[in-house]
Design a protein around this motif. Structure first.
Motif, PDB file in Angstrom:
ATOM      1  N   ARG A  35       0.834  -1.207   0.000  1.00 50.44           N
ATOM      2  CA  ARG A  35       0.000   0.000   0.000  1.00 50.44           C
ATOM      3  C   ARG A  35       0.869   1.259   0.000  1.00 50.44           C
ATOM      4  N   PHE A  36       1.946   1.264   0.807  1.00 48.67           N
ATOM      5  CA  PHE A  36       2.849   2.411   0.865  1.00 48.67           C
ATOM      6  C   PHE A  36       3.560   2.613  -0.474  1.00 48.67           C
ATOM      7  N   ALA A  37       4.033   1.519  -1.089  1.00 46.53           N
ATOM      8  CA  ALA A  37       4.757   1.619  -2.361  1.00 46.53           C
ATOM      9  C   ALA A  37       3.858   2.136  -3.480  1.00 46.53           C
ATOM     10  N   SER A  38       2.575   1.787  -3.449  1.00 47.72           N
ATOM     11  CA  SER A  38       1.672   2.227  -4.513  1.00 47.72           C
ATOM     12  C   SER A  38       1.356   3.717  -4.410  1.00 47.72           C
ATOM     13  N   ARG A  39       1.514   4.301  -3.216  1.00 56.52           N
ATOM     14  CA  ARG A  39       1.212   5.718  -3.022  1.00 56.52           C
ATOM     15  C   ARG A  39       2.446   6.616  -3.158  1.00 56.52           C
ATOM     16  N   LYS A  40       3.617   6.037  -3.270  1.00 53.03           N
ATOM     17  CA  LYS A  40       4.848   6.806  -3.303  1.00 53.03           C
ATOM     18  C   LYS A  40       4.961   7.566  -4.625  1.00 53.03           C
ATOM     19  N   ARG A  41       5.370   8.832  -4.548  1.00 55.73           N
ATOM     20  CA  ARG A  41       5.527   9.693  -5.713  1.00 55.73           C
ATOM     21  C   ARG A  41       6.927  10.302  -5.681  1.00 55.73           C
ATOM     22  N   PRO A  42       7.943   9.607  -6.197  1.00 55.16           N
ATOM     23  CA  PRO A  42       9.302  10.130  -6.128  1.00 55.16           C
ATOM     24  C   PRO A  42       9.469  11.395  -6.974  1.00 55.16           C
ATOM     25  N   CYS A  43      10.281  12.315  -6.468  1.00 55.86           N
ATOM     26  CA  CYS A  43      10.543  13.574  -7.169  1.00 55.86           C
ATOM     27  C   CYS A  43      11.818  13.458  -7.987  1.00 55.86           C
ATOM     28  N   LYS A  44      11.804  14.031  -9.182  1.00 56.28           N
ATOM     29  CA  LYS A  44      12.999  14.114 -10.014  1.00 56.28           C
ATOM     30  C   LYS A  44      13.846  15.272  -9.504  1.00 56.28           C
ATOM     31  N   PRO A  45      15.112  15.351  -9.927  1.00 53.69           N
ATOM     32  CA  PRO A  45      15.931  16.494  -9.513  1.00 53.69           C
ATOM     33  C   PRO A  45      15.264  17.816  -9.926  1.00 53.69           C
ATOM     34  N   GLY A  46      15.138  18.719  -8.981  1.00 53.61           N
ATOM     35  CA  GLY A  46      14.511  20.011  -9.243  1.00 53.61           C
ATOM     36  C   GLY A  46      13.035  20.051  -8.923  1.00 53.61           C
ATOM     37  N   GLN A  47      12.428  18.906  -8.654  1.00 58.21           N
ATOM     38  CA  GLN A  47      11.007  18.869  -8.316  1.00 58.21           C
ATOM     39  C   GLN A  47      10.828  18.885  -6.807  1.00 58.21           C
ATOM     40  N   LEU A  48       9.710  19.460  -6.383  1.00 59.23           N
ATOM     41  CA  LEU A  48       9.311  19.470  -4.979  1.00 59.23           C
ATOM     42  C   LEU A  48       7.910  18.885  -4.925  1.00 59.23           C
ATOM     43  N   TYR A  49       7.532  18.315  -3.796  1.00 62.08           N
ATOM     44  CA  TYR A  49       6.216  17.685  -3.681  1.00 62.08           C
ATOM     45  C   TYR A  49       5.198  18.695  -3.171  1.00 62.08           C
ATOM     46  N   CYS A  50       4.105  18.861  -3.912  1.00 64.63           N
ATOM     47  CA  CYS A  50       3.021  19.747  -3.498  1.00 64.63           C
ATOM     48  C   CYS A  50       1.992  18.909  -2.735  1.00 64.63           C
ATOM     49  N   LEU A  51       1.800  19.241  -1.468  1.00 70.49           N
ATOM     50  CA  LEU A  51       0.846  18.486  -0.649  1.00 70.49           C
ATOM     51  C   LEU A  51      -0.591  18.733  -1.089  1.00 70.49           C
ATOM     52  N   CYS A  53      -1.709  19.499  -4.238  1.00 73.42           N
ATOM     53  CA  CYS A  53      -1.959  18.801  -5.519  1.00 73.42           C
ATOM     54  C   CYS A  53      -1.660  17.302  -5.433  1.00 73.42           C
ATOM     55  N   ARG A  54      -0.924  16.907  -4.408  1.00 74.69           N
ATOM     56  CA  ARG A  54      -0.498  15.519  -4.214  1.00 74.69           C
ATOM     57  C   ARG A  54       0.292  14.979  -5.403  1.00 74.69           C
ATOM     58  N   ALA A  55       1.271  15.801  -5.853  1.00 73.54           N
ATOM     59  CA  ALA A  55       2.095  15.404  -6.988  1.00 73.54           C
ATOM     60  C   ALA A  55       3.414  16.163  -6.967  1.00 73.54           C
ATOM     61  N   PRO A  56       4.471  15.565  -7.526  1.00 78.18           N
ATOM     62  CA  PRO A  56       5.736  16.285  -7.653  1.00 78.18           C
ATOM     63  C   PRO A  56       5.611  17.357  -8.739  1.00 78.18           C
ATOM     64  N   LYS A  57       6.141  18.547  -8.471  1.00 84.70           N
ATOM     65  CA  LYS A  57       6.041  19.660  -9.426  1.00 84.70           C
ATOM     66  C   LYS A  57       7.360  20.412  -9.468  1.00 84.70           C
ATOM     67  N   TYR A  58       7.636  21.022 -10.635  1.00 82.62           N
ATOM     68  CA  TYR A  58       8.750  21.954 -10.731  1.00 82.62           C
ATOM     69  C   TYR A  58       8.286  23.283 -10.153  1.00 82.62           C
ATOM     70  N   PRO A  59       9.182  24.064  -9.582  1.00 78.90           N
ATOM     71  CA  PRO A  59       8.783  25.319  -8.933  1.00 78.90           C
ATOM     72  C   PRO A  59       8.123  26.294  -9.903  1.00 78.90           C
ATOM     73  N   GLY A  60       7.130  27.034  -9.398  1.00 79.46           N
ATOM     74  CA  GLY A  60       6.467  28.055 -10.193  1.00 79.46           C
ATOM     75  C   GLY A  60       7.444  29.176 -10.513  1.00 79.46           C
ATOM     76  N   GLY A  61       7.465  29.618 -11.769  1.00 77.37           N
ATOM     77  CA  GLY A  61       8.373  30.675 -12.191  1.00 77.37           C
ATOM     78  C   GLY A  61       9.821  30.235 -12.247  1.00 77.37           C
ATOM     79  N   ASN A  62      10.060  28.933 -12.113  1.00 71.42           N
ATOM     80  CA  ASN A  62      11.409  28.371 -12.091  1.00 71.42           C
ATOM     81  C   ASN A  62      12.314  29.062 -11.073  1.00 71.42           C
ATOM     82  N   VAL A  63      11.742  29.410  -9.918  1.00 66.17           N
ATOM     83  CA  VAL A  63      12.492  30.079  -8.850  1.00 66.17           C
ATOM     84  C   VAL A  63      12.309  29.299  -7.555  1.00 66.17           C
TER      85      VAL A  63
END
Length: 134
Positions: A35-51, A53-63
């Motif tokens: 159950r834990f593995a199915s919910r895991k959302r790993p971030c790529k370099p430069g991405q942060l997790y938005c609680l 949206c519940r998804a990894p995202k690149y920063p707004g405005g690239n800042v």
């Protein structure tokens, strides 16, 4: 019964039909790991997790802003490009080199610690010769 249906649907099997319901520890451990593995959302370099949206995202405005905590750990702060919620990610400062070049990172200096002073302050409200005890 409702609990029997939930247990069967989730893949958990009860030891017997008595209450409280007992489940084998190994079965429960396997269920929770899956159950834990199915919910895991790993971030790529430069991405942060938005609680929000519940998804990894690149920063707004690239800042993004990096604030060191210790010599080997700090936090990367940014805003979500979709919902503008604050996002953060703990990371080693050596990992900052892996972040894509299009993302501008500002670095905040580490907070200075208490250090020696030539003129130490006196933290006293007492005046010489007076007593606060009545």
């Amino acid at each position: 019964e409702l609990i029997d249906a939930i247990a069967a649907q989730s893949g958990l099997t009860k030891v017997d039909s008595k209450r409280p319901y007992l489940i084998h520890g190994g079965t429960l451990k396997e269920f929770l790991e899956t159950r834990f593995a199915s919910r895991k959302r790993p971030c790529k370099p430069g991405q942060l997790y938005c609680l929000r949206c519940r998804a990894p995202k690149y920063p707004g405005g690239n800042v993004a802003e990096y604030k060191p905590i210790t010599a080997t750990l700090g936090s990367l702060f940014a805003l979500c490009p979709d919902c503008t919620a604050p996002m953060n990610r703990r990371m080693n400062p050596l990992q900052l080199d892996k972040i894509p070049a299009e993302i501008e990172i500002t670095r905040q200096l580490a907070q200075s610690r208490i250090s020696k002073s030539d003129e130490p302050s006196l933290n006293s409200d007492f005046k010489q010769g007076e007593s606060n005890h009545a």
